[in-house]
Design a protein around this motif. Structure first.
Motif, PDB file in Angstrom:
ATOM      1  N   ASP A  96       0.825  -1.195  -0.064  1.00 40.26           N
ATOM      2  CA  ASP A  96      -0.158  -0.092  -0.085  1.00 40.26           C
ATOM      3  C   ASP A  96       0.833   1.280  -0.060  1.00 40.26           C
ATOM      4  OD1 ASP A  96       0.975  -0.068   2.648  1.00 40.26           O
ATOM      5  OD2 ASP A  96      -0.918  -0.401   3.616  1.00 40.26           O
ATOM      6  N   ASN A  97       2.050   1.175  -0.116  1.00 35.10           N
ATOM      7  CA  ASN A  97       2.928   2.421   0.021  1.00 35.10           C
ATOM      8  C   ASN A  97       3.793   2.226  -1.436  1.00 35.10           C
ATOM      9  OD1 ASN A  97       4.569   0.051   0.546  1.00 35.10           O
ATOM     10  ND2 ASN A  97       6.047   1.106   1.668  1.00 35.10           N
ATOM     11  N   VAL A  98       3.204   2.275  -2.391  1.00 35.34           N
ATOM     12  CA  VAL A  98       4.002   1.938  -3.800  1.00 35.34           C
ATOM     13  C   VAL A  98       4.621   3.268  -4.140  1.00 35.34           C
ATOM     14  CG1 VAL A  98       2.967  -0.158  -4.752  1.00 35.34           C
ATOM     15  CG2 VAL A  98       1.868   1.805  -5.083  1.00 35.34           C
ATOM     16  N   ALA A  99       4.003   4.331  -3.627  1.00 35.81           N
ATOM     17  CA  ALA A  99       4.520   5.619  -4.241  1.00 35.81           C
ATOM     18  C   ALA A  99       5.891   5.899  -3.774  1.00 35.81           C
ATOM     19  CB  ALA A  99       3.468   6.823  -4.334  1.00 35.81           C
ATOM     20  N   ASP A 100       5.991   5.446  -2.285  1.00 32.55           N
ATOM     21  CA  ASP A 100       7.089   5.865  -1.306  1.00 32.55           C
ATOM     22  C   ASP A 100       8.563   5.311  -2.130  1.00 32.55           C
ATOM     23  OD1 ASP A 100       8.737   6.815   0.522  1.00 32.55           O
ATOM     24  OD2 ASP A 100       7.259   5.959   2.120  1.00 32.55           O
ATOM     25  N   GLY A 102      11.304   6.532  -1.436  1.00 29.74           N
ATOM     26  CA  GLY A 102      12.427   6.538  -0.305  1.00 29.74           C
ATOM     27  C   GLY A 102      12.506   5.231   0.491  1.00 29.74           C
ATOM     28  N   TRP A 103      11.155   5.049   0.615  1.00 25.85           N
ATOM     29  CA  TRP A 103      11.098   3.793   1.651  1.00 25.85           C
ATOM     30  C   TRP A 103      11.705   2.743   1.113  1.00 25.85           C
ATOM     31  CZ3 TRP A 103       9.886  -1.238   2.451  1.00 25.85           C
ATOM     32  CH2 TRP A 103       9.213  -1.683   3.489  1.00 25.85           C
ATOM     33  N   ALA A 104      11.548   2.556  -0.154  1.00 27.31           N
ATOM     34  CA  ALA A 104      12.054   1.411  -0.815  1.00 27.31           C
ATOM     35  C   ALA A 104      13.505   1.493  -1.257  1.00 27.31           C
ATOM     36  CB  ALA A 104      11.564   1.417  -2.447  1.00 27.31           C
ATOM     37  N   TRP A 107      15.173   0.494   2.503  1.00 23.85           N
ATOM     38  CA  TRP A 107      15.142  -0.963   2.484  1.00 23.85           C
ATOM     39  C   TRP A 107      16.314  -1.663   1.846  1.00 23.85           C
ATOM     40  CZ3 TRP A 107      15.074  -5.782   0.159  1.00 23.85           C
ATOM     41  CH2 TRP A 107      14.358  -6.794   0.977  1.00 23.85           C
ATOM     42  N   LEU A 108      16.485  -1.154   0.561  1.00 28.19           N
ATOM     43  CA  LEU A 108      17.469  -1.818  -0.344  1.00 28.19           C
ATOM     44  C   LEU A 108      18.901  -1.535   0.329  1.00 28.19           C
ATOM     45  CD1 LEU A 108      15.683  -0.906  -3.737  1.00 28.19           C
ATOM     46  CD2 LEU A 108      16.094  -3.001  -2.960  1.00 28.19           C
ATOM     47  N   ASP A 109      18.996  -0.128   0.752  1.00 29.20           N
ATOM     48  CA  ASP A 109      20.233   0.037   1.118  1.00 29.20           C
ATOM     49  C   ASP A 109      20.540  -0.498   2.454  1.00 29.20           C
ATOM     50  OD1 ASP A 109      20.526   2.076  -0.834  1.00 29.20           O
ATOM     51  OD2 ASP A 109      19.948   3.788   0.199  1.00 29.20           O
ATOM     52  N   THR A 110      19.578  -0.743   3.345  1.00 30.04           N
ATOM     53  CA  THR A 110      19.824  -1.594   4.717  1.00 30.04           C
ATOM     54  C   THR A 110      20.294  -2.901   4.319  1.00 30.04           C
ATOM     55  OG1 THR A 110      18.218   0.079   5.701  1.00 30.04           O
ATOM     56  CG2 THR A 110      18.976  -2.057   6.913  1.00 30.04           C
ATOM     57  N   ASP A 132       9.274   8.471  -9.665  1.00 25.62           N
ATOM     58  CA  ASP A 132      10.804   8.718 -10.076  1.00 25.62           C
ATOM     59  C   ASP A 132      11.413   7.727  -9.326  1.00 25.62           C
ATOM     60  OD1 ASP A 132      13.203   9.865 -10.661  1.00 25.62           O
ATOM     61  OD2 ASP A 132      12.702  11.700  -9.329  1.00 25.62           O
ATOM     62  N   TRP A 133      12.142   6.506 -10.015  1.00 26.65           N
ATOM     63  CA  TRP A 133      12.733   5.834  -9.505  1.00 26.65           C
ATOM     64  C   TRP A 133      14.594   6.067  -9.861  1.00 26.65           C
ATOM     65  CZ3 TRP A 133      11.035   2.369  -6.100  1.00 26.65           C
ATOM     66  CH2 TRP A 133       9.918   2.042  -6.059  1.00 26.65           C
ATOM     67  N   SER A 134      14.655   7.176 -10.026  1.00 25.00           N
ATOM     68  CA  SER A 134      16.244   7.689 -10.570  1.00 25.00           C
ATOM     69  C   SER A 134      17.162   7.394  -9.257  1.00 25.00           C
ATOM     70  CB  SER A 134      16.188   8.908 -11.241  1.00 25.00           C
ATOM     71  OG  SER A 134      15.953   9.886 -10.143  1.00 25.00           O
ATOM     72  N   PRO A 135      16.861   7.630  -8.127  1.00 24.08           N
ATOM     73  CA  PRO A 135      17.622   7.421  -6.998  1.00 24.08           C
ATOM     74  C   PRO A 135      18.188   5.779  -6.771  1.00 24.08           C
ATOM     75  CG  PRO A 135      16.020   8.751  -6.247  1.00 24.08           C
ATOM     76  CD  PRO A 135      15.641   8.364  -7.473  1.00 24.08           C
ATOM     77  N   VAL A 136      17.181   4.977  -6.914  1.00 26.58           N
ATOM     78  CA  VAL A 136      17.131   3.512  -7.092  1.00 26.58           C
ATOM     79  C   VAL A 136      18.106   2.951  -8.412  1.00 26.58           C
ATOM     80  CG1 VAL A 136      16.050   1.262  -6.983  1.00 26.58           C
ATOM     81  CG2 VAL A 136      15.019   3.098  -5.842  1.00 26.58           C
TER      82      VAL A 136
END
Length: 318
Positions: A96-100, A102-104, A107-110, A132-136
């Motif tokens: 339910d948080n697909v727009a977040d 930064g959250w994703a 998680w990936l970084d952790t 905007d997935w550019s940071p990922v």
């Protein structure tokens, strides 16, 4: 080169992986801050015993267990620590948080910081296109995309209407149906294609130490076209080239930090070139080539590869 496989969860409890044709298996492990898939270990251990490439995934914001990115990552890490280094690690991004975004990324970084294994993120085409997935992407987290050209029952086979991607240049995996039908299982299965071979899969499971140097760019598609134009490369020679590159990459980790899209370009272009021409290298030449760093030379982005198809002399990357 590609692999066909399935992803499974508690909905496939009791599946006999020895009876179901699959080059790889991705298994649900956890969700949220407290959910654990009770069938995960049995499924993982059977896949391991069968020698199949494996992945494990965490469902973000599992209903009833929603938490912060860090708390959910820590739950995943605690429950799956016995699998790290043996499996692709995946964040299933359809809660339910697909727009977040930064959250994703947190998680990936952790997970990456704790394991040294760079995770993959799964999402549908709408999510990939909408946010905007550019940071990922910039952090080199690979994509597993879900996009279904057809809703009908189907097995492995020819695919059409590939996913339309906005942020990633390519996807490492494509889940192309949730209504797959395969021998050995009486219900529907998610079917997937991985755009690489076993060595490429294994690269997603290995620890990537922060002290390793980042390699230079690999060849572009245009550079491979130039090599093809210049050289009469044979099927056997190019297969051996792929073997040498893979062997040297495993030993020297020349692919560390390289985008998976570029690795797939390497594999695909070698395969395409290999379909065109032909003589062979001896195994001794291949081994020597790998030892002397021909694969590392490939990472220097030079265009000229001097291969004499008329004799057995060792190729030289300049």
């Amino acid at each position: 080169m590609s692999l066909n496989g399935i992803d499974i969860s508690g909905w496939q409890a009791g599946i006999n992986l020895a009876a179901v044709p699959a080059d790889f298996v991705i298994i649900k492990a956890t969700g949220g801050t407290g959910f654990v898939s009770q069938g995960c270990d049995a499924q993982f251990q059977q896949a391991k015993a069968l020698g199949k490439p494996r992945g494990i995934y965490h469902f973000a914001h599992e209903a009833g267990y929603q938490g912060s990115a860090t708390s959910e990552a820590n739950h995943f890490l605690t429950q799956t620590k016995g699998y790290h280094g043996e499996a692709m690690l995946v964040l299933d991004w359809e809660g339910d948080n697909v727009a977040d975004v930064g959250w994703a990324k947190t998680w990936l970084d952790t997970v990456y910081a704790a394991t040294g294994v760079r995770p993959v993120i799964y999402m549908n085409q709408a999510a990939e296109n909408s946010y905007d997935w550019s940071p990922v992407v910039a952090a080199d987290y690979a994509l597993w995309i879900a996009q279904y050209p057809s809703s009908g029952a189907q097995g492995y086979g020819a695919l059409s209407a590939p996913p339309h991607l906005v942020h990633w240049p390519s996807a490492a995996l494509w889940q192309y149906t949730a209504t797959g039908r395969l021998p050995g299982w009486n219900g529907a299965l998610d079917l997937n294609i991985f755009t690489g071979d076993r060595a490429a899969w294994d690269a997603y499971t290995r620890k990537q130490g922060s002290t390793q140097p980042t390699p230079k760019e690999l060849f572009t598609v245009a550079q491979y076209d130039e090599i093809q134009r210049q050289q009469g490369l044979t099927h056997s020679k190019l297969n051996n080239l792929a073997v040498a590159v893979n062997a040297n990459a495993r030993q020297n980790q020349i692919w560390h930090g390289q985008s998976h899209a570029k690795l797939n370009v390497l594999n695909e272009m070698v395969t395409q070139l290999a379909q065109k021409q032909g003589a062979t290298f001896t195994q001794e030449e291949i081994t020597q080539w790998a030892k002397e760093g021909a694969a590392a030379a490939l990472a220097e982005s030079v265009v000229t590869v001097d291969v004499n198809v008329n004799d057995k002399s060792q190729p030289e990357a300049q």
